[in-house]
Motif scaffolding. Structure first.
Motif, short mmCIF file in Angstrom:
data_model
loop_
_atom_site.label_atom_id
_atom_site.label_comp_id
_atom_site.label_asym_id
_atom_site.label_seq_id
_atom_site.Cartn_x
_atom_site.Cartn_y
_atom_site.Cartn_z
N VAL A 1 13.33 5.92 -9.20
CA VAL A 1 12.98 7.25 -9.70
C VAL A 1 13.72 7.42 -11.02
O VAL A 1 14.95 7.39 -11.07
CB VAL A 1 13.38 8.35 -8.69
N LEU A 2 12.95 7.57 -12.10
CA LEU A 2 13.53 7.68 -13.43
C LEU A 2 13.91 9.12 -13.77
O LEU A 2 14.92 9.37 -14.42
CB LEU A 2 12.54 7.16 -14.47
N ALA A 3 13.08 10.06 -13.35
CA ALA A 3 13.33 11.47 -13.68
C ALA A 3 12.55 12.35 -12.72
O ALA A 3 11.51 11.96 -12.20
CB ALA A 3 12.90 11.77 -15.11
N ALA B 1 0.83 -1.21 0.00
CA ALA B 1 0.00 0.00 0.00
C ALA B 1 0.86 1.26 0.00
O ALA B 1 0.56 2.24 -0.70
CB ALA B 1 -0.93 0.00 1.22
N MET B 2 1.94 1.24 0.74
CA MET B 2 2.84 2.41 0.80
C MET B 2 3.55 2.62 -0.53
O MET B 2 3.79 3.76 -0.93
CB MET B 2 3.85 2.25 1.93
N MET B 3 3.87 1.54 -1.24
CA MET B 3 4.50 1.69 -2.56
C MET B 3 3.56 2.42 -3.51
O MET B 3 3.97 3.31 -4.25
CB MET B 3 4.88 0.32 -3.13
N GLN B 4 2.29 2.04 -3.50
CA GLN B 4 1.30 2.70 -4.35
C GLN B 4 1.15 4.17 -3.96
O GLN B 4 1.08 5.05 -4.82
CB GLN B 4 -0.05 1.99 -4.27
N VAL C 1 2.20 10.00 -4.93
CA VAL C 1 2.68 11.29 -4.43
C VAL C 1 3.82 11.81 -5.30
O VAL C 1 3.84 12.99 -5.69
CB VAL C 1 3.13 11.17 -2.95
N LEU C 2 4.76 10.96 -5.64
CA LEU C 2 5.89 11.38 -6.47
C LEU C 2 5.42 11.77 -7.87
O LEU C 2 5.88 12.77 -8.44
CB LEU C 2 6.95 10.29 -6.54
N ALA C 3 4.50 11.02 -8.44
CA ALA C 3 3.97 11.35 -9.77
C ALA C 3 3.25 12.68 -9.74
O ALA C 3 3.39 13.51 -10.65
CB ALA C 3 3.05 10.24 -10.27
N SER C 4 2.50 12.95 -8.68
CA SER C 4 1.80 14.22 -8.55
C SER C 4 2.77 15.39 -8.49
O SER C 4 2.47 16.48 -8.96
CB SER C 4 0.91 14.20 -7.30
N ALA C 5 3.95 15.16 -7.92
CA ALA C 5 4.97 16.21 -7.82
C ALA C 5 5.81 16.33 -9.09
O ALA C 5 6.71 17.14 -9.16
CB ALA C 5 5.87 15.93 -6.62
N GLY C 6 5.52 15.49 -10.10
CA GLY C 6 6.22 15.59 -11.38
C GLY C 6 7.36 14.62 -11.59
O GLY C 6 8.07 14.71 -12.58
N PHE C 7 7.52 13.67 -10.68
CA PHE C 7 8.58 12.67 -10.84
C PHE C 7 8.06 11.50 -11.66
O PHE C 7 6.87 11.17 -11.62
CB PHE C 7 9.04 12.15 -9.47
N SER C 8 8.96 10.84 -12.38
CA SER C 8 8.64 9.61 -13.08
C SER C 8 9.24 8.46 -12.28
O SER C 8 10.43 8.48 -11.98
CB SER C 8 9.25 9.61 -14.48
#
Length: 108
Positions: free
Chosen positions: A75-77, A45-48, A53-60
């Motif tokens: 983290v790709l980018a 659940a924490m991985m999801q 959260v990271l995707a919302s902040a613009g991370f890939s």
């Protein structure tokens, strides 16, 4: 020769107490104890949540897909360099109410 970028991995761990309880149950061969399943369920659940959260902040990000990194994200980018973080200070937050510059030529 292409440059190699360092990989960044993120992970989350359950509390030390939960991990200790799970190790104890495993050591005592109490294989039907719910505490043995709970850390894995929480980790998934924490991985999801971290990915969202990271995707919302613009991370890939993607699953690490590495047997040595179970339940970790790679983290790709990061966000585009010209993109301001959504949490950055705005100009109106920097202005202090009641604060005024001294008039030019005032020698206070």
């Amino acid at each position: 020769m292409p440059t190699r970028q360092a990989a960044l991995f993120v992970a989350w761990q359950p509390s030390p107490r939960l991990r200790a309880c799970a190790r104890r149950a495993f050591r005592l061969k109490q294989l039907d104890e719910p505490v043995l399943r709970h850390p894995s369920a929480v980790g998934a659940a924490m991985m999801q949540a971290m990915a969202a959260v990271l995707a919302s902040a613009g991370f890939s990000v993607e699953d690490a897909r590495d047997e040595y990194r179970p339940q970790q994200l790679r983290v790709l980018a990061g966000p585009p360099s010209k993109q301001q973080p959504v949490w950055s200070l705005r100009d109106d937050e920097l202005a202090l109410s009641g604060w005024q510059d001294a008039p030019a030529g005032n020698a206070d």
